[in-house]
Design a protein around this motif. Structure first.
Motif, short mmCIF file in Angstrom:
data_model
loop_
_atom_site.label_atom_id
_atom_site.label_comp_id
_atom_site.label_asym_id
_atom_site.label_seq_id
_atom_site.Cartn_x
_atom_site.Cartn_y
_atom_site.Cartn_z
N GLU A 85 -33.82 -46.41 -6.39
CA GLU A 85 -33.32 -47.36 -5.40
C GLU A 85 -31.80 -47.41 -5.37
OE1 GLU A 85 -33.69 -52.13 -4.29
OE2 GLU A 85 -34.85 -51.28 -5.94
N ASP A 88 -30.29 -43.87 -4.26
CA ASP A 88 -30.65 -43.59 -2.86
C ASP A 88 -30.49 -42.10 -2.54
OD1 ASP A 88 -31.50 -44.15 -0.33
OD2 ASP A 88 -29.61 -44.98 0.38
N ASN A 91 -31.36 -40.70 1.15
CA ASN A 91 -30.41 -41.09 2.19
C ASN A 91 -29.07 -40.38 2.02
OD1 ASN A 91 -29.57 -42.68 4.47
ND2 ASN A 91 -28.49 -44.03 3.08
#
Length: 206
Positions: A85, A88, A91
């Protein structure tokens, strides 16, 4: 005052940055996959040990150390989940790929200009567009950037001439940088496999 040499130097920077960020995108994508697989493997190991306890399987299944192993695996799942998380990876990989793709388009635009008659306006336009693209996307961390950048230099033989020795040293540096970046995954797998083997077959690891 800029000249034709400046345009070639700018193109070289575009090429190096584009290749570097393509490598960064692939590396981050691999991190995303391995992190996800790590969570899955750890979760499956926890389920396996719980089933072994339920059916009283394994030589060492009744030992107190098994509970410690379960707690450690549970914490590891939590840590990997938080890392996924926080970092990331997926992304960031997409952003790096987008940046590299746009730089690739800019390279195509600049390629015929770097060897032709120098035009200050064209140079200024490419220079501004290049730096504007860099501002849109995050930069690498120092360690990761070094490994990705060195890979790019190995591919740019026409711009970075190296002797056989220098090339060998550079390849070694790339391997070291990537090994440090990815070492946690095989290390976790080996330790987990050894722990499950100990629970099942009772081999003494001390």
């Amino acid at each position: 005052m800029a000249d034709s040499g400046s345009f070639k130097n700018l193109y070289k920077k575009m090429d190096a940055t584009s290749k570097t960020r393509f490598h960064a995108s692939r590396r981050l994508r691999l991190h995303a996959k391995l992190s996800t697989y790590s969570v899955v493997v750890l979760s499956l190991a926890l389920i396996l040990i719980s089933l072994m306890q339920a059916y009283d399987l394994g030589v060492n299944i009744a030992k107190k150390e098994v509970v410690l192993l379960q707690v450690f695996a549970s914490v590891a799942v939590l840590v990997y989940s938080l890392l996924i998380e926080k970092n990331d990876f997926s992304n960031r990989s997409e952003k790096m790929y987008s940046c590299a793709s746009q730089l690739g388009e800019l390279k195509q635009k600049a390629h015929p200009l770097k060897d032709g008659e120098f035009e200050q306006g064209a140079y200024d336009g490419c220079w501004k567009e290049y730096h504007d693209l860099l501002k849109l996307y995050e930069t690498h961390s120092n360690n990761d950037f070094r490994g990705d950048y060195l890979r790019s230099r190995l591919e740019m033989k026409e711009d970075y001439a190296m002797t056989r020795t220098e090339r060998g040293v550079t390849i070694f540096k790339v391997w070291v940088a990537y090994s440090i970046s990815f070492i946690s995954y095989p290390l976790m797998l080996v330790l987990l496999a050894a722990a499950v083997y100990w629970v099942w077959f009772g081999i003494h690891l001390d």
